[in-house]
Each structure stands twice: as C-alpha cells, then as structure tokens.
Write a protein that holds these residues in place. Structure first.
Motif, PDB file in Angstrom:
ATOM      1  N   ARG A   1      82.274  20.466  65.840  1.00 41.38           N
ATOM      2  CA  ARG A   1      82.255  21.835  66.351  1.00 41.38           C
ATOM      3  C   ARG A   1      81.279  22.705  65.557  1.00 41.38           C
ATOM      4  O   ARG A   1      80.519  23.497  66.142  1.00 41.38           O
TER       5      ARG A   1
ATOM      6  N   TYR B   1      81.257  18.449  72.487  1.00 39.96           N
ATOM      7  CA  TYR B   1      80.460  18.773  71.302  1.00 39.96           C
ATOM      8  C   TYR B   1      79.420  17.687  71.061  1.00 39.96           C
ATOM      9  O   TYR B   1      78.244  17.952  70.809  1.00 39.96           O
TER      10      TYR B   1
ATOM     11  N   SER C   1      85.775  17.417  71.632  1.00 38.92           N
ATOM     12  CA  SER C   1      84.854  16.683  70.767  1.00 38.92           C
ATOM     13  C   SER C   1      83.858  15.877  71.588  1.00 38.92           C
ATOM     14  O   SER C   1      82.708  15.687  71.180  1.00 38.92           O
TER      15      SER C   1
ATOM     16  N   GLU D   1      86.524  16.353  64.765  1.00 37.99           N
ATOM     17  CA  GLU D   1      86.230  17.394  65.748  1.00 37.99           C
ATOM     18  C   GLU D   1      85.721  18.677  65.111  1.00 37.99           C
ATOM     19  O   GLU D   1      84.828  19.333  65.653  1.00 37.99           O
TER      20      GLU D   1
END
Length: 462
Positions: free
Chosen positions: A145, A252, A249, A141
């Motif tokens: 990011r 993203y 996530s 994640e």
C-alpha cells in the motif's frame, strides 16, 4: 553528505508548505514522520540531535508493524518545496535540518527570502536503491500500500509522464481501490466526475470548449477523462470472491506492476535546464527547465512543462561527467550515440544544474550497485525464487513495443546537443570510426552497447 548513497532532487508530488517534523527539542522530543498518503507517524524520541536516520527508520517500522523487507524498501527523506534529500542510515536528520539553508544555497537557485522561509519535513519513502525485481517478492499488504500510494502520487502529479492509455489503466485501479468493484447500473460516472483528479493527472481532467481547447489537448484521444476512465474501470479484474479489503493487495500489486513499465519508476528527481534548439530567422534558443530522473536502470531527461521524455538512456548507453562551479557553471554532461544528418556521431547533452555533482555521484553509485547485484540477481528468476543448480536461466522477455509518439520515448529533436568526433570539436559531416570516448566515466565496454566516433578521413567542421 557526498551524494553517493544519499540523493537530492526537486520537490515531490505533495509539496508541503513550510511545516516542521519537530515540535519540540529537549531531553524528549516529538517527531512527525510523513507517509506517502500524507498521514503522520508521531514519534516520541530521546536525544534527538544525535539520533541517526537508521534509528528513526526502525522506530517508524515498529509503529507501523512492517516486516523486515521494509528496511530495504524504504528510506527517510528530508523534503521541502525547494529540495528533497534521501538520507543515509548514518545521517542525523535533526542536524541536517539545521543545515538546511546551507544545502539550499549549495544545491538550488532559490532566492534568499525563500531559503530563509523554507523548512523540511521528514518523510518515509521508497528507497531509490531498492530494485524493482525485489518489489515482486513483497506480499505484505501495508508495504504494498505504501509503495502504491507513492507511485500513485507521482503519476497524478505528472512526475511520472504517462500516455493517456496508461493513465486510464492506472486510474481504473485507483477507482477499484477507493470505490470498490465496478457495479453495472450504479451511478459510477458521477462519482468519477466528482473525484476525477483523484484518478487522473490534472492535465487530463481539464474541461475546455472550442477550437483552442482542442488544440491544447496535445493529441489526447476521444474518451479521455471520465469516459475513458470508466471504460478501463469496467475491465479491472477481480481476484476471487473475497471481501473488498481482502483483495486490495492484488490491486496494489497490479498498480505497481503497471508502473514498472515506466522506465523512470522509483527514480530520484533533480532540477536542471537544457539548451533549446535554435529556431527562427534569428536562431534564438534559450533554455528550458527539465527534471533529470536517475534510477538503477538509467537516466531520463523530462521536459518539466510538456511532461514528456526528451532523452532516455540506460547506463550501458552513456558516458558522463560534471563540471563544478569552481571550474565554470555547474553542468552535468551526458554523452551518447546519435546521428548527424544520417551519419553516426557522438552527442553531448549539457544539463545546467547546481545539483550536477549529486547527479554524477548517484549515477556512479547506481552503476556500482548494479555490478555488485548482478551475480545475485542471475541466481533468481522473476519470482525471486533461486534457480536450481544446473537449471537453464529463464528466457529474457523482450520489452513491449512503445507506442508511436509515446511520452516515454526520446525526443532528440527538442534538444540542442554538441555533435563531435574529436575531442571538443563540433561537426556537421564526418566519416566515422568508433574508437574512443570524450569521457572516461562509463560502464565497461564489455557490458554495454555504448560506442564512440572518430574520423578516418577529412572532417568538415561547422
């Protein structure tokens, strides 16, 4: 620095004003490394003058606790309002920082006063040479990011030109990340209005009135702004019933996948100028500023003021060369197929830039990387999973049709090119036969679609 693995270009979305990444130098120094979201990673290091970019990169990864994929996904950059340079692992950032004025004089047209005041910061950014297909394999994640934050910054700064529809889709994902799931009945519109420039590029946030404001809209459809963004926000899909942070996530990744549709995603940017087409009774031309975006997939020339693509070429579709200041003005030449009044010809685009040598080297290096990575890539499907022995390759997906008038479509009518069929000669009308190229630097003819033109009969010159 030869430019084949490092790359230099024009400033990024967060143009930081004259701040240093080094607060002290001695036996032990404090180094500040900036992330895409403008947060700072402080490092206390020893023997800074001899420390390599690879060693600093490792220190950043350890502080952020990033997985091994981050070694390839990110690189260290030296960035200032005047220039940005991706560092090779062997580069020594401190020494390059000391040589910064020399780099500015060599690769920019900045005035002496600006050169004297400019100071770079050290940034942890996406590696230009990291393939998009490998991004699809990332699950961490924090890595997602950081990639998301950088892509978002490029979209909001209009460094990545996007159509209104795409801006709204991407902005809606930013809303989901920052505001949480859309809740009907909540005062969401007020929150969007207050932070509109956090979700959409500035040129879509301007509120004007009257006829002139409408004319300046450049075709922006009704619903642009908070209403179009709100409509897109309502449509963001949720993954499961987990908590807000648990599903970030997913968003993203959705933002990155949408960004992958932009042909210049993940590129290095360079500053240059091109000739304007002659206009009016006096045939006045002049030059216009452009950003030259170079990635593993090709070259895009972007109008710096209008924020749309002037020319987009895959490496299979072009030949290139550059002239150095010692020969004449520093120029990157791009050669590609086109037509002159319906007749196929070769076109030459002349890009004036003190970074022409860097651009030429980067094009050459990207082509080499593509050729060496093709065998490995062919063994993987789109998920990054090796194909079974003897299994048929996955079907090739045809690209989506681009919208008519899309900002990512080429606008050759806004460029002044040299059309030719014989070496160095400009033409108006020809009877073409495709044989040889003006430039020798190009992809192997067996790998691409680029062809060239030569006359078979008489040539009417202009």
């Amino acid at each position: 620095m030869d430019g084949t693995e490092g790359s230099a270009g024009q400033p990024g979305p967060a143009e930081r004003s004259h701040r240093s990444s080094v607060s002290s130098v001695g036996a032990r120094a404090d180094v500040l490394v900036y992330l895409a979201d403008d947060t700072v990673v402080p490092l206390a290091v020893e023997n800074l003058p001899s420390l390599s970019a690879h060693e600093l990169h490792r220190a950043v990864r350890e502080v952020l606790q990033l997985p091994d994929i981050a070694l390839d996904a990110f690189a260290l950059w030296l960035v200032s309002p005047l220039l940005e340079v991706q560092l090779k692992p062997k580069h020594q950032p401190y020494k390059l920082g000391r040589q910064w004025p020399e780099l500015l004089l060599r690769f920019t047209d900045a005035p002496d006063d600006d050169v004297a005041m400019d100071e770079p910061s050290l940034q942890f950014r996406r590696n230009v040479f990291f393939p998009k297909r490998r991004e699809l394999q990332i699950h961490d994640e924090e890595v997602l990011r950081l990639l998301y934050e950088e892509a978002k910054g490029n979209v909001l700064a209009a460094r990545y030109p996007c159509d209104v529809e795409d801006c709204e889709t991407l902005g809606a994902l930013v809303c989901r990340v920052q505001l949480g799931p859309y809740q009907p009945g909540q005062p969401t519109a007020c929150a969007l209005r207050e932070k509109l420039d956090s979700f959409l590029p500035a040129h879509l946030c301007k509120r004007g009135h009257g006829l002139f404001a409408a004319l300046r809209g450049r075709g922006a459809k009704a619903g642009t702004g908070e209403q179009g963004l709100l409509n897109a926000y309502c449509k963001v899909k949720e993954a499961g019933d987990g908590e807000h942070r648990a599903s970030l996530s997913t968003h993203y990744r959705a933002y990155l996948l949408k960004s992958h549709e932009l042909p210049f995603y993940g590129c290095a940017f360079f500053h240059g100028e091109v000739d304007k087409p002659a206009q009016g009774f006096l045939h006045r031309g002049g030059r216009k500023p452009v950003a030259v975006a170079i990635s593993l997939e090709g070259v895009h020339v972007i109008d710096s003021r209008e924020k749309h693509v002037l020319l987009g070429l895959r490496f299979q579709e072009l030949s290139w060369d550059h002239t150095s200041p010692e020969e004449e003005e520093s120029v990157l030449w791009l050669e590609f197929d086109g037509d002159n009044e319906g007749t196929p010809v070769n076109k030459l685009l002349k890009i004036y830039s003190k970074q022409a040598e860097l651009m030429s080297s980067l094009i050459e290096y990207c082509i080499e990387l593509n050729q060496t990575s093709e065998p490995a890539a062919s063994q993987e499907n789109v998920s990054g999973i090796p194909s079974a022995a003897g299994a048929p390759p996955p079907p090739i997906q045809r690209p989506q049709l681009r919208r008519q008038g899309s900002v990512v479509c080429s606008r050759l009518q806004h460029l002044s090119t040299i059309d030719y069929v014989e070496e160095g000669q400009q033409i108006k009308r020809v009877k073409p036969k495709r044989t040889t190229s003006f430039f020798s630097r190009q992809l192997s003819m067996g790998q691409g679609s680029y062809t060239v033109v030569q006359p078979t009969g008489s040539l009417e010159q202009g």
